[in-house]
Design an enzyme around this catalytic site. Structure first.
Site, PDB file in Angstrom:
ATOM      1  N   GLU A 206       0.618  -1.298  -0.206  1.00  0.00           N
ATOM      2  CA  GLU A 206      -0.287   0.008   0.024  1.00  0.00           C
ATOM      3  C   GLU A 206       0.931   1.132  -0.148  1.00  0.00           C
ATOM      4  O   GLU A 206       1.596   1.294   0.505  1.00  0.00           O
ATOM      5  CB  GLU A 206      -0.960   0.298   1.334  1.00  0.00           C
ATOM      6  CG  GLU A 206      -1.251  -1.854   1.407  1.00  0.00           C
ATOM      7  CD  GLU A 206      -2.718  -0.944   3.014  1.00  0.00           C
ATOM      8  OE1 GLU A 206      -3.016  -0.464   2.960  1.00  0.00           O
ATOM      9  OE2 GLU A 206      -2.460  -2.780   3.066  1.00  0.00           O
ATOM     10  N   GLU A 315      -9.974   6.127   2.644  1.00  0.00           N
ATOM     11  CA  GLU A 315      -9.953   5.579   3.621  1.00  0.00           C
ATOM     12  C   GLU A 315      -9.928   6.371   5.132  1.00  0.00           C
ATOM     13  O   GLU A 315      -9.199   6.976   4.827  1.00  0.00           O
ATOM     14  CB  GLU A 315      -9.444   4.051   3.681  1.00  0.00           C
ATOM     15  CG  GLU A 315     -10.097   3.827   5.540  1.00  0.00           C
ATOM     16  CD  GLU A 315      -8.642   1.872   4.894  1.00  0.00           C
ATOM     17  OE1 GLU A 315      -7.250   1.505   5.028  1.00  0.00           O
ATOM     18  OE2 GLU A 315      -8.391   1.748   5.883  1.00  0.00           O
TER      19      GLU A 315
END
Ligand SMILES: *[C@@H]1O[C@H](CO)[C@@H](O)[C@H](O)[C@H]1NC(C)=O
Ligand SMILES: *[C@@H]1O[C@H](CO)[C@@H](O)[C@H](O)[C@H]1NC(C)=O
Ligand SMILES: *[C@@H]1O[C@H](CO)[C@@H](O)[C@H](O)[C@H]1NC(C)=O
Ligand SMILES: *[C@@H]1O[C@H](CO)[C@@H](O)[C@H](O)[C@H]1NC(C)=O
Length: 402
Positions: A206, A315
């Site tokens: 990520e 997010e």
């Protein structure tokens, strides 16, 4: 609102796909805050230079490249450092040759190297943690690995697009960068996920930008994260644990991005690419044309082969104090439907295919939101300049989101 309809359509017309997605999504919902490690101790003798930013007091230690945290990982005991990728996927190469590395500081400014003072060759910059180890423990639930229910209930909320069902050797995107208001102790981020496996075998790589108020970092920082066991006990942010091998002396993961000087009437953005080097199998990270380093293939099981899904998006975590959603913003704090110049976006999305070429995902992107009334996503129409792109984000607490 529109995104809900789109998701509805997906559920309605393709059950198999949504099943896959949901299992993936459950894993992803566990989120990036999953694992936190005490920072790896760096032997002071490995630090050749320390650079302090005049502006915000952040400190970077320049550490001997051969003595970086990665090499204390048991799986990397005999690892030979790869200084450069063996090759670049086709479109990355184009971008590289048209960019000039001496322009680097104009493209991406972190305050610590504002005066062109990078770490010396042969060393890598490691952001010195500003966090008192005690503070890390102040919100143990935010980092609970053992109890998925708690992490889940803590509310990781997503507004993203997903590409899955292929064999992906990497992903790229240009991330529009903002400084979202982030309620303490929560985070707000924009990133891409390179994913394979599931459950305890879930592997992710990520990278993106984030505001992490959990660690009192209210400025926007570049970050990376990885896990090789579904956020259970492996992986961490940046160089906080052994794993990621850094080669660049110019980019310090975890350090603030100086966004003000980047504006000039334009939207500030940062280009991030992750690609699997065909010869070594290592997953290389490139930010703004700079090869930052790589995740060795040896760290992973599923990702030692190819990725099976890529996500791009926002997010946040919502701690829901007093049973109410917090005003943590995602992206710019504007809903996706507000579009250009208001909503945050990620553009020129691409995936790396098996022939090492960057392709447009265009029609295959599936928008996904956990609570569209709080944070939405909207796919833009493909065009030459923006390529495959989407808007995302929202204000958090509002009349519709509470
Ligand atoms: C490293 O090399 C030693 C000696 O050859 C070997 O015993 C060990 O298993 C190797 N470790 C890894 C992780 O490959
Ligand atoms: C790099 O700088 C040169 C000279 O200032 C300029 O012509 C060129 O467009 C710049 N390249 C990029 C990628 O900004
Ligand atoms: C990069 O910039 C330097 C200094 O501006 C220049 O001398 C060099 O030719 C440039 N290289 C490319 C590939 O444009
Ligand atoms: C970080 O945030 C503080 C407080 O909001 C601000 O004064 C400072 O300029 C920011 N630093 C950067 C690099 O944006």
């Amino acid at each position: 609102m529109e995104s809900v309809t789109r998701i509805g359509q997906v559920i309605g017309c393709n059950r198999y796909k949504i099943l896959l997605l949901l299992s993936l999504f459950n894993a992803v919902v566990l989120g990036i805050a999953g694992a936190v490690k005490t920072p790896t101790l760096i032997n002071p003798e490995s630090i050749t230079k320390t650079i302090k930013s005049d502006e915000d007091g952040e400190v970077v230690d320049c550490v001997d490249i051969y003595k970086q945290p990665a090499f204390s990982h048991p799986l990397l005991a005999n690892h030979t450092i790869q200084m450069k990728p063996g090759s670049y996927p086709a479109r990355v190469e184009e971008t590289r040759s048209s960019s000039n590395s001496s322009n680097f500081s104009e493209l991406l400014i972190q305050n610590w190297h504002k005066n062109g003072k990078y770490c010396p060759e042969g060393t890598i910059p490691i952001a010195r943690s500003k966090v008192n180890p005690k503070d890390r423990k102040a919100h143990p639930k935010a980092f609970s690995l053992d109890d998925y229910v708690i992490v889940d209930a803590l509310g990781h909320e997503h507004a993203q697009v997903t590409l899955e069902g292929g064999n992906y050797h990497g992903a790229t995107g240009k991330f529009n960068v903002w400084n979202p208001v982030t309620f303490h102790p929560e985070f707000s981020l924009a990133q891409m996920w390179v994913i394979a496996g599931d459950g305890a075998d879930l592997n992710t790589i990520e990278a993106g930008w984030m505001v992490n108020s959990v660690t009192n970092n209210f400025n926007t920082s570049l970050f990376t994260f990885w896990t090789s066991d579904g956020y259970r006990s492996t992986g961490c942010y940046n160089l906080d644990c052994p794993g990621f091998v850094q080669t660049s002396n110019k980019i310090a993961l975890g350090m603030h991005l100086n966004m003000i000087s980047q504006y000039n009437g334009q939207q500030f953005e940062t280009k991030i690419t992750v690609h699997k080097d065909p010869t070594s199998g290592n997953w290389w990270l490139q930010i703004q044309g700079e090869d930052v380093g790589y995740w060795p293939s040896a760290l992973f099981k599923a990702l030692s082969s190819t990725a099976t899904a890529i996500n791009w998006g926002g997010e946040i975590t919502n701690t829901n104090p007093d049973g109410r959603h917090t005003p943590t913003q995602m992206g710019s704090g504007h809903f996706a439907s507000e579009g250009w110049k208001k909503a945050a976006f990620v553009r020129n999305l691409g995936y790396v295919d098996e022939s090492c070429t960057i392709r447009d995902p265009d029609h295959d992107l599936i928008p996904l939101t956990t609570r569209a009334e709080c944070y939405s996503v909207h796919l833009g129409n493909f065009d030459q300049t923006y390529g495959a792109h989407f808007y995302y984000g929202g204000p958090g607490l509002s009349l519709s989101c509470h």
